[in-house]
Structure formats: structure tokens, C-alpha cells
Design an enzyme around this catalytic site. Structure first.
Site, PDB file in Angstrom:
ATOM      1  N   ASP A   9     -43.108 -60.457  53.435  1.00 41.78           N
ATOM      2  CA  ASP A   9     -43.869 -61.274  52.491  1.00 41.78           C
ATOM      3  C   ASP A   9     -43.971 -62.689  53.056  1.00 41.78           C
ATOM      4  OD1 ASP A   9     -44.446 -61.212  49.166  1.00 41.78           O
ATOM      5  OD2 ASP A   9     -44.185 -63.163  50.118  1.00 41.78           O
ATOM      6  N   ASP A 104     -50.566 -60.976  51.014  1.00 44.34           N
ATOM      7  CA  ASP A 104     -49.539 -61.530  51.921  1.00 44.34           C
ATOM      8  C   ASP A 104     -48.301 -60.651  52.074  1.00 44.34           C
ATOM      9  OD1 ASP A 104     -48.106 -62.046  49.539  1.00 44.34           O
ATOM     10  OD2 ASP A 104     -47.298 -63.914  50.369  1.00 44.34           O
ATOM     11  N   GLU A 105     -48.396 -59.384  51.715  1.00 42.45           N
ATOM     12  CA  GLU A 105     -47.197 -58.551  51.866  1.00 42.45           C
ATOM     13  C   GLU A 105     -47.543 -57.129  52.305  1.00 42.45           C
ATOM     14  OE1 GLU A 105     -45.146 -57.551  48.155  1.00 42.45           O
ATOM     15  OE2 GLU A 105     -46.934 -58.176  47.078  1.00 42.45           O
TER      16      GLU A 105
HETATM   17  P1  TTP Z   1     -46.575 -64.501  46.447  1.00 41.86           P
HETATM   18  O1  TTP Z   1     -46.134 -63.819  47.703  1.00 41.86           O
HETATM   19  O2  TTP Z   1     -46.061 -63.988  45.147  1.00 41.86           O
HETATM   20  O3  TTP Z   1     -46.176 -66.028  46.502  1.00 41.86           O
HETATM   21  P2  TTP Z   1     -46.173 -67.026  47.713  1.00 41.86           P
HETATM   22  O4  TTP Z   1     -46.486 -66.344  49.010  1.00 41.86           O
HETATM   23  O5  TTP Z   1     -47.064 -68.188  47.395  1.00 41.86           O
HETATM   24  O6  TTP Z   1     -44.691 -67.562  47.713  1.00 41.86           O
HETATM   25  P3  TTP Z   1     -43.357 -66.827  48.187  1.00 41.86           P
HETATM   26  O7  TTP Z   1     -42.838 -67.646  49.333  1.00 41.86           O
HETATM   27  O8  TTP Z   1     -42.464 -66.860  47.008  1.00 41.86           O
HETATM   28  O9  TTP Z   1     -43.744 -65.447  48.596  1.00 41.86           O
HETATM   29  O10 TTP Z   1     -48.136 -64.490  46.361  1.00 41.86           O
HETATM   30  C1  TTP Z   1     -48.987 -64.600  47.520  1.00 41.86           C
HETATM   31  C2  TTP Z   1     -50.181 -65.451  47.198  1.00 41.86           C
HETATM   32  O11 TTP Z   1     -50.879 -64.902  46.096  1.00 41.86           O
HETATM   33  C3  TTP Z   1     -49.835 -66.875  46.808  1.00 41.86           C
HETATM   34  O12 TTP Z   1     -49.704 -67.739  47.917  1.00 41.86           O
HETATM   35  C4  TTP Z   1     -50.957 -67.249  45.903  1.00 41.86           C
HETATM   36  C5  TTP Z   1     -51.422 -65.949  45.280  1.00 41.86           C
HETATM   37  N1  TTP Z   1     -50.910 -65.865  43.881  1.00 41.86           N
HETATM   38  C6  TTP Z   1     -51.756 -66.270  42.850  1.00 41.86           C
HETATM   39  O13 TTP Z   1     -52.901 -66.662  43.087  1.00 41.86           O
HETATM   40  N2  TTP Z   1     -51.272 -66.237  41.566  1.00 41.86           N
HETATM   41  C7  TTP Z   1     -49.999 -65.833  41.265  1.00 41.86           C
HETATM   42  O14 TTP Z   1     -49.590 -65.831  40.083  1.00 41.86           O
HETATM   43  C8  TTP Z   1     -49.141 -65.417  42.339  1.00 41.86           C
HETATM   44  C9  TTP Z   1     -47.736 -64.969  42.056  1.00 41.86           C
HETATM   45  C10 TTP Z   1     -49.662 -65.450  43.631  1.00 41.86           C
HETATM   46 MG    MG Z   2     -45.520 -64.567  49.542  1.00 44.93          MG
END
Ligand code: TTP
Ligand code: MG
Length: 351
Positions: A9, A104-105
Site C-alpha cells: 500500500d 494504491d494497493e
Molecule cells: P489509502 O491507501 O487509504 O490512504 P493513503 O495512501 O493516502 O495513506 P496511507 O499512507 O495511510 O495508505 O488511500 C489511497 C488514496 O485513495 C489516497 O491517497 C486518497 C484516496 N482516498 C480518498 O480519496 N478518500 C478516502 O476516504 C480514502 C481513505 C482514500
Molecule cells: Mg495508501
């Protein structure tokens, strides 16, 4: 269990991409999503902004209140998608089975790659290094023999962290119940009311009490809490092989019975392109002389690689169509392409 599953991720993905393209933003609190004054929410925030309590899905006005100096930026989804595609291409190189689950995962079956490294830590280090080298972005990795455990593990040491789990049950035991993917706010609250606070509590909770309060779906979560997850990585090849199709336009329009005679030839052609992939869906396409086009799909219970199966299923589909119009084009498509490889190594061999 017989596979090593990594969940990867990206760290504060949208914000990290913005920082990469505008280095002057680095180190400053950055919030991606709606702009101040708009009625909207935060998509994500970089780790500097998170220190102020800003998080995803929070109303923008609240984020503003929490950090007066935060920089707000609207998302650039085209850019994020491009970066995501690049990341996924890099990750695929390490996997025999690969499953992207969000922008992103992804889940990777890294068994084969891991065998060649001196440890799982080293395997994780090499994956992170490659991602950073080619994208200038960091990611976090969870590794175990369970898909769900790996997902939970990748979140434990963010950003740029690696968490390797050898004993699923012990790892899960102390974690808060809301760490289980799929436990929503309502179920979470109900569990807290029932004094189920940790995943360990859920594992040992009375089954009948759980069924009474949550219905039969809770059993899946209880099994997961016990570390009993048998789901692997179901490979969805996102690369050049999203689907394979071949079609032919006839010199003269034909009827449905005559169309049957072309099934084998077209099936041969799609099968030749299949190479190392298996397929789970066979589709046919028909264009009538009036240019109306119809498609029909057949989803197999298990993955197949054979030509015979393509012919058989295409014929079944074809025979379900009424023979009332002349046909000018016929095609077959294979989709849900799967790399079937299965390895037989246990995770304990690496730790
Ligand atoms: P995530 O992987 O949940 O969050 P992140 O990558 O920003 O942070 P982390 O380091 O905790 O993984 O989500 C990936 C992307 O998806 C994030 O950058 C933005 C988008 N997203 C939204 O638009 N709304 C949301 O509520 C979430 C959780 C994510
Ligand atoms: Mg992320």
C-alpha cells in the site's frame, strides 16, 4: 498454507504524488481534496498534516481548523492513475499472482521471488527499493501466508514500513477490532457494546452470541480473527492481457447454424494468443446484418486453459440465441485472465 502473500500500500498516495511533482511542498502540511470554502472532504493528507489530526474523509473545514498553515490542493486523478499504473507494472515483476485492489494497493503472491532471497525482510526491502527507484514514492508492505493478515500488517508501520507475520493468531490477538477490513462503524460499535474490543476477543467469542447479534456473515470474520484465512491472491492480470478477442466478418451474411461452423476456427485463434494465461470467462459477440450487436458471457467455475472448453462454451452461448436474423460478424473473447501458477512452500521456511 502454501503461499507467501504480500500486501503493498502506497504511503499517503495522492499527497505523495503531489509532493513528487512539486518538491517545494515537501515537509509542509499538505491536504488533498476539497478546497477551503467548498463543502467537501479530505481525500488524503501527508504525514506532516496527519500530525495535526487531519485524516481522509474529514470535512475540509475541520482540517482547516486543525492546521491553519495546511496547504490545500485539489486532486489530479489523471496523474494519480498514471503513477498507479507505473507502480503496478513494477510490482507485477515480483509476483506470480497479482491482484490490484485499489489505486494504491495490491496483493502479490511473492513465493517464487521470496525463495530466491535470504529472508522475507530482504524480499520486502528489494520490492520497496525498486518502487522507490522508479517512482520516487514510498510504500508499506505486509507479508504473511494470509491475504487478510498481510493487508492488516501493511498498515502497522506506515510510512515505508515492513511487517512480516509468522504467527497469524498471535499477531492478530492484541489488535483493535476495527483493524479487520470490512468491519464498519455500526458493527464496530456493536462489538464494543458486547465487550469485543480486540481481534483476539472476537476469535474466542461465543459463536451463538455472535450469530444472534450479527447474523451468519460474522463467522467469516471470526475465522479471520482466528487466523484461519484460506483466500489466496486471485490473479487479475491488468497488464497487456485484459482480455483476448478475435472476430471475423463474413463475406456474405450467414444464419446461426452456419455460424456454428466458424466457432472452432475463431476459438483456435484466441487460444493461440492465450499463451501462459488461463481464462475464466468466455464471451461471444454477434453483429447482425442490421448492425445490431449482441454479446453473451459464460463464467466458468474454475480457470481453464483448453481450446475445447472455449469451443464448448461458445457453442452453448450460440445455441441460446434465436435463429431469426442474418449474421455479418462473429467473435469470441476470453477475459478474467489468470496466471495459474501455484507454489508449494510454507512461510515458516523463511523465518
Ligand atoms: P489509502 O491507501 O487509504 O490512504 P493513503 O495512501 O493516502 O495513506 P496511507 O499512507 O495511510 O495508505 O488511500 C489511497 C488514496 O485513495 C489516497 O491517497 C486518497 C484516496 N482516498 C480518498 O480519496 N478518500 C478516502 O476516504 C480514502 C481513505 C482514500
Ligand atoms: Mg495508501
Amino acid at each position: 498454507m502454501n503461499q507467501i502473500i504480500a500486501h503493498i500500500d502506497m504511503d499517503c498516495f495522492f499527497a505523495a504524488v503531489e509532493e513528487k511533482h512539486m518538491p517545494e511542498l515537501k515537509g509542509k502540511p499538505l491536504v488533498i481534496g476539497s478546497l477551503p470554502g467548498q463543502r467537501g472532504v479530505v481525500a488524503t493528507a501527508n504525514y506532516t498534516a496527519r500530525k495535526f489530526g487531519i485524516k481522509s474523509a474529514m470535512p475540509t473545514w475541520k482540517a482547516e481548523q486543525l492546521c491553519k498553515d495546511a496547504i490545500f490542493k485539489k486532486g489530479n486523478h489523471k496523474l494519480y492513475k498514471e503513477e498507479s499504473n507505473n507502480i503496478m507494472e513494477i510490482l507485477k515483476k515480483f509476483a506470480t499472482d497479482f491482484e490490484q485492489v485499489s489505486i494504491d494497493e495490491a496483493y502479490l503472491n511473492i513465493t517464487d521471488f521470496a525463495i530466491k532471497q535470504k529472508s522475507l525482510t530482504e524480499a520486502a526491502r528489494l520490492i520497496k527499493k525498486e518502487v522507490l527507484k522508479y517512482t520516487k514514492l514510498t510504500c508499506s508492505i505486509g507479508i504473511s501466508d494470509s491475504r487478510y493478515v498481510s493487508k492488516i500488517a501493511s498498515d502497522i508501520k506506515k510510512p515505508a514500513g515492513t511487517t512480516i507475520v509468522s504467527n497469524n493468531k498471535e499477531f492478530l490477538k492484541p489488535l483493535k477490532i476495527n483493524k479487520i477490513p470490512g468491519i464498519g462503524k455500526v458493527a464496530y460499535k456493536k462489538m464494543i457494546d458486547l465487550n469485543i474490543n480486540t481481534i483476539g476477543d472476537l476469535a474466542k467469542a461465543n459463536k451463538f452470541k455472535l450469530l444472534d447479534n450479527f447474523g451468519k456473515h460474522i463467522i467469516k470474520f471470526q475465522n479471520l480473527a482466528k487466523g484461519e484465512d484460506k483466500t489466496g491472491v486471485s490473479s487479475n492480470i491488468y497488464s497487456k492481457h485484459k482480455s483476448i478477442s478475435k472476430e471475423t466478418t463474413f463475406l456474405e451474411d450467414i444464419n446461426l447454424y452456419e455460424c456454428n461452423n466458424h466457432v472452432e476456427t475463431i476459438a483456435n485463434k484466441v487460444h493461440q494468443e492465450l499463451q501462459k494465461y488461463g481464462y475464466k470467462t468466455v464471451s461471444i459477440k454477434i453483429k447482425y446484418s442490421d448492425f445490431q450487436t449482441i454479446t453473451r458471457d459464460y463464467s466458468l467455475k474454475t480457470t481453464s486453459k483448453t481450446k475445447e472448453e472455449i469451443i464448448k462454451k461458445a457453442r452453448i452461448l450460440l445455441n441460446q440465441i434465436p435463429n431469426n436474423k442474418q449474421i455479418r460478424l462473429f467473435g469470441i473473447k476470453l477475459s478474467n485472465l489468470i496466471d495459474n501458477f501455484q507454489s508449494q512452500t510454507t512461510i515458516t521456511a523463511f523465518i
